[in-house]
Design a protein around this motif. Structure first.
Motif, PDB file in Angstrom:
ATOM      1  N   PHE A   1      21.686  -3.254  33.478  1.00 23.02           N
ATOM      2  CA  PHE A   1      23.065  -2.897  33.810  1.00 23.02           C
ATOM      3  C   PHE A   1      23.589  -1.780  32.911  1.00 23.02           C
ATOM      4  N   SER A   2      23.089  -1.698  31.691  1.00 28.54           N
ATOM      5  CA  SER A   2      23.482  -0.599  30.801  1.00 28.54           C
ATOM      6  C   SER A   2      22.963   0.728  31.349  1.00 28.54           C
ATOM      7  N   PHE A   3      21.817   0.681  32.024  1.00 31.53           N
ATOM      8  CA  PHE A   3      21.264   1.883  32.659  1.00 31.53           C
ATOM      9  C   PHE A   3      22.179   2.365  33.778  1.00 31.53           C
ATOM     10  N   PHE A   4      22.633   1.428  34.632  1.00 28.69           N
ATOM     11  CA  PHE A   4      23.455   1.807  35.784  1.00 28.69           C
ATOM     12  C   PHE A   4      24.912   2.097  35.401  1.00 28.69           C
ATOM     13  N   ILE A   5      25.447   1.331  34.446  1.00 30.01           N
ATOM     14  CA  ILE A   5      26.871   1.461  34.122  1.00 30.01           C
ATOM     15  C   ILE A   5      27.118   2.432  32.974  1.00 30.01           C
ATOM     16  N   LEU A   6      26.318   2.308  31.911  1.00 29.76           N
ATOM     17  CA  LEU A   6      26.517   3.157  30.738  1.00 29.76           C
ATOM     18  C   LEU A   6      25.601   4.380  30.726  1.00 29.76           C
ATOM     19  N   LYS A   7      24.724   4.458  31.738  1.00 31.90           N
ATOM     20  CA  LYS A   7      23.784   5.579  31.843  1.00 31.90           C
ATOM     21  C   LYS A   7      22.843   5.657  30.645  1.00 31.90           C
ATOM     22  N   GLU A   8      22.538   4.495  30.064  1.00 33.37           N
ATOM     23  CA  GLU A   8      21.600   4.463  28.949  1.00 33.37           C
ATOM     24  C   GLU A   8      20.168   4.548  29.488  1.00 33.37           C
ATOM     25  N   ARG A   9      19.339   5.266  28.766  1.00 35.56           N
ATOM     26  CA  ARG A   9      17.965   5.495  29.210  1.00 35.56           C
ATOM     27  C   ARG A   9      17.123   4.226  29.069  1.00 35.56           C
ATOM     28  N   ILE A  10      16.283   3.972  30.060  1.00 39.79           N
ATOM     29  CA  ILE A  10      15.315   2.881  29.976  1.00 39.79           C
ATOM     30  C   ILE A  10      13.943   3.492  29.726  1.00 39.79           C
ATOM     31  N   THR A  11      13.312   3.109  28.629  1.00 40.62           N
ATOM     32  CA  THR A  11      12.001   3.653  28.292  1.00 40.62           C
ATOM     33  C   THR A  11      10.900   2.946  29.085  1.00 40.62           C
ATOM     34  N   LYS A  12       9.724   3.538  29.080  1.00 39.36           N
ATOM     35  CA  LYS A  12       8.583   2.917  29.754  1.00 39.36           C
ATOM     36  C   LYS A  12       8.248   1.564  29.130  1.00 39.36           C
ATOM     37  N   LYS A  13       8.378   1.495  27.796  1.00 42.94           N
ATOM     38  CA  LYS A  13       8.103   0.234  27.108  1.00 42.94           C
ATOM     39  C   LYS A  13       9.078  -0.850  27.565  1.00 42.94           C
TER      40      LYS A  13
ATOM     41  N   GLY B   1      24.316 -10.832  31.701  1.00 44.36           N
ATOM     42  CA  GLY B   1      23.925  -9.444  31.450  1.00 44.36           C
ATOM     43  C   GLY B   1      25.048  -8.472  31.781  1.00 44.36           C
ATOM     44  N   VAL B   2      25.734  -8.709  32.912  1.00 40.10           N
ATOM     45  CA  VAL B   2      26.880  -7.861  33.274  1.00 40.10           C
ATOM     46  C   VAL B   2      28.009  -8.046  32.262  1.00 40.10           C
ATOM     47  N   ALA B   3      28.273  -9.315  31.893  1.00 39.96           N
ATOM     48  CA  ALA B   3      29.349  -9.612  30.940  1.00 39.96           C
ATOM     49  C   ALA B   3      29.090  -8.931  29.594  1.00 39.96           C
ATOM     50  N   TYR B   4      27.849  -8.991  29.109  1.00 40.84           N
ATOM     51  CA  TYR B   4      27.511  -8.361  27.834  1.00 40.84           C
ATOM     52  C   TYR B   4      27.638  -6.841  27.925  1.00 40.84           C
ATOM     53  N   THR B   5      27.316  -6.289  29.090  1.00 40.59           N
ATOM     54  CA  THR B   5      27.470  -4.843  29.275  1.00 40.59           C
ATOM     55  C   THR B   5      28.937  -4.449  29.190  1.00 40.59           C
ATOM     56  N   MET B   6      29.821  -5.284  29.736  1.00 38.11           N
ATOM     57  CA  MET B   6      31.260  -5.016  29.647  1.00 38.11           C
ATOM     58  C   MET B   6      31.737  -5.084  28.193  1.00 38.11           C
ATOM     59  N   ILE B   7      31.143  -5.975  27.422  1.00 43.00           N
ATOM     60  CA  ILE B   7      31.500  -6.052  25.997  1.00 43.00           C
ATOM     61  C   ILE B   7      31.099  -4.757  25.306  1.00 43.00           C
ATOM     62  N   ARG B   8      29.955  -4.204  25.698  1.00 45.22           N
ATOM     63  CA  ARG B   8      29.512  -2.937  25.124  1.00 45.22           C
ATOM     64  C   ARG B   8      30.423  -1.797  25.567  1.00 45.22           C
ATOM     65  N   VAL B   9      30.893  -1.848  26.816  1.00 45.37           N
ATOM     66  CA  VAL B   9      31.830  -0.831  27.303  1.00 45.37           C
ATOM     67  C   VAL B   9      33.117  -0.868  26.480  1.00 45.37           C
ATOM     68  N   LEU B  10      33.595  -2.073  26.204  1.00 40.37           N
ATOM     69  CA  LEU B  10      34.837  -2.244  25.455  1.00 40.37           C
ATOM     70  C   LEU B  10      34.677  -1.855  23.984  1.00 40.37           C
ATOM     71  N   GLY B  11      33.499  -2.154  23.415  1.00 38.85           N
ATOM     72  CA  GLY B  11      33.249  -1.799  22.025  1.00 38.85           C
ATOM     73  C   GLY B  11      34.319  -2.338  21.091  1.00 38.85           C
ATOM     74  N   ASP B  12      34.898  -1.442  20.290  1.00 39.86           N
ATOM     75  CA  ASP B  12      35.953  -1.829  19.346  1.00 39.86           C
ATOM     76  C   ASP B  12      37.349  -1.554  19.896  1.00 39.86           C
ATOM     77  N   LYS B  13      37.423  -1.343  21.206  1.00 39.42           N
ATOM     78  CA  LYS B  13      38.723  -1.015  21.802  1.00 39.42           C
ATOM     79  C   LYS B  13      39.647  -2.227  21.900  1.00 39.42           C
ATOM     80  N   GLU B  14      39.067  -3.423  21.841  1.00 37.73           N
ATOM     81  CA  GLU B  14      39.854  -4.648  21.923  1.00 37.73           C
ATOM     82  C   GLU B  14      39.405  -5.626  20.846  1.00 37.73           C
TER      83      GLU B  14
END
Length: 285
Positions: free
Chosen positions: A111-123, A161-174
């Motif tokens: 979900f971080s790949f689709f939402i945050l555009k984070e790269r997924i490595t081959k590993k 997994g989606v919930a944790y991705t939202m926590i990463r989106v929020l970061g230190d904003k809340e």
């Protein structure tokens, strides 16, 4: 030499793992209560505690306007995650249900790949495939209704997994406690109507178990926060798998549960792949 902060982080994450395993135990002990009732009571307890903390800290209950859509999605997906977890616990071994929840970090990568555009490595792709193979040993796919509890465990991990991705989106904003309340508050509100269905199951014993489950959940969240404040996730996350040991002991002592050899193979694959993934994540920092 291991730093004091890292030792604290390890201790806190082990305590968090124990708390979450204990929450699952109390949910299983609350016989005949529906997953909806279990979700409502345990989250109502957590909501009360977190609300008191927010009042004392003078944090926001609803969060900033621009962050509310992320808080809402985090709350909805968190609610689905714990509801499906409670459903799976009713029929699966405690250890099986627990290991399936450990798939959530892999779904967070997706979900971080689709939402945050984070790269997924081959590993990481290889690790995802291996973790999926490991889960199949636990799920033991069958073309009948017997597979539903295991699928619910996987849905729990996907939702987390989606919930944790939202926590990463929020970061230190809340505030962290505002983020927790977005989950427990939504779970409490949406599950409240179900408390009136099959009230005969809400015996004093069952209510006590679920209140204790709510306390365990709250402690788990707090310990988890303290753990990651003291040490990087890449250095201590592997200790979260001690929760599987706690769950296995609970299951054996209280319910005479003994995982079969296929589940044990699945546990081994998921744990080893997770630890290797953590190692590579650490080395790439």
């Amino acid at each position: 030499m291991i730093s004091n902060n890292k030792i604290k982080g390890i201790i806190y994450i082990i305590l968090a793992s124990l708390s979450f395993a204990t929450m699952n135990l109390f949910a299983k002990l609350a016989l005949e209560c529906s997953p909806y009732q279990k979700t409502f009571i345990s989250n109502a307890v957590a909501t009360i505690i977190i609300s008191i903390i927010i009042l004392k800290r003078k944090d926001s209950f609803l969060g900033k306007r621009e962050n509310r859509k992320y808080l809402l999605l985090r709350g909805v997906m968190g609610t689905i995650s714990i509801l499906t977890l409670y459903y799976s616990i009713e029929s699966l071994l405690l250890a099986d249900a627990t290991i399936l929840t450990k798939l959530s970090p892999f779904f967070t990568i997706i979900f971080s790949f689709f939402i945050l555009k984070e790269r997924i490595t081959k590993k990481q792709l290889i690790f995802l495939l291996l973790a999926f193979i490991g889960s199949l040993f636990v799920i033991k796919p069958q073309f009948n209704a017997a597979i539903i509890p295991a699928l619910m465990g996987v849905i729990s991990a996907v939702s987390a997994g989606v919930a944790y991705t939202m926590i990463r989106v929020l970061g230190d904003k809340e505030s962290f406690f505002t983020v927790i309340l977005s989950f427990t508050g939504i779970a409490t509100i949406t599950m409240s109507p179900w408390i009136f269905v099959n009230t005969s199951a809400l015996t004093l014993t069952n209510i006590t178990f679920l209140i204790l489950g709510g306390l365990s959940f709250t402690l788990g969240q707090i310990f988890l926060t303290l753990a990651y404040k003291n040490a990087p996730a890449s250095e201590i996350s592997m200790f979260d798998y001690i929760g599987l040991l706690f769950a296995a002991v609970y299951g054996f002592v209280l319910f005479k549960e003994i995982p079969d050899y296929l589940s044990l193979i699945g546990y081994g694959i998921i744990i080893v792949v997770s630890i290797i993934n953590i190692y590579f994540s650490k080395s790439s920092e």
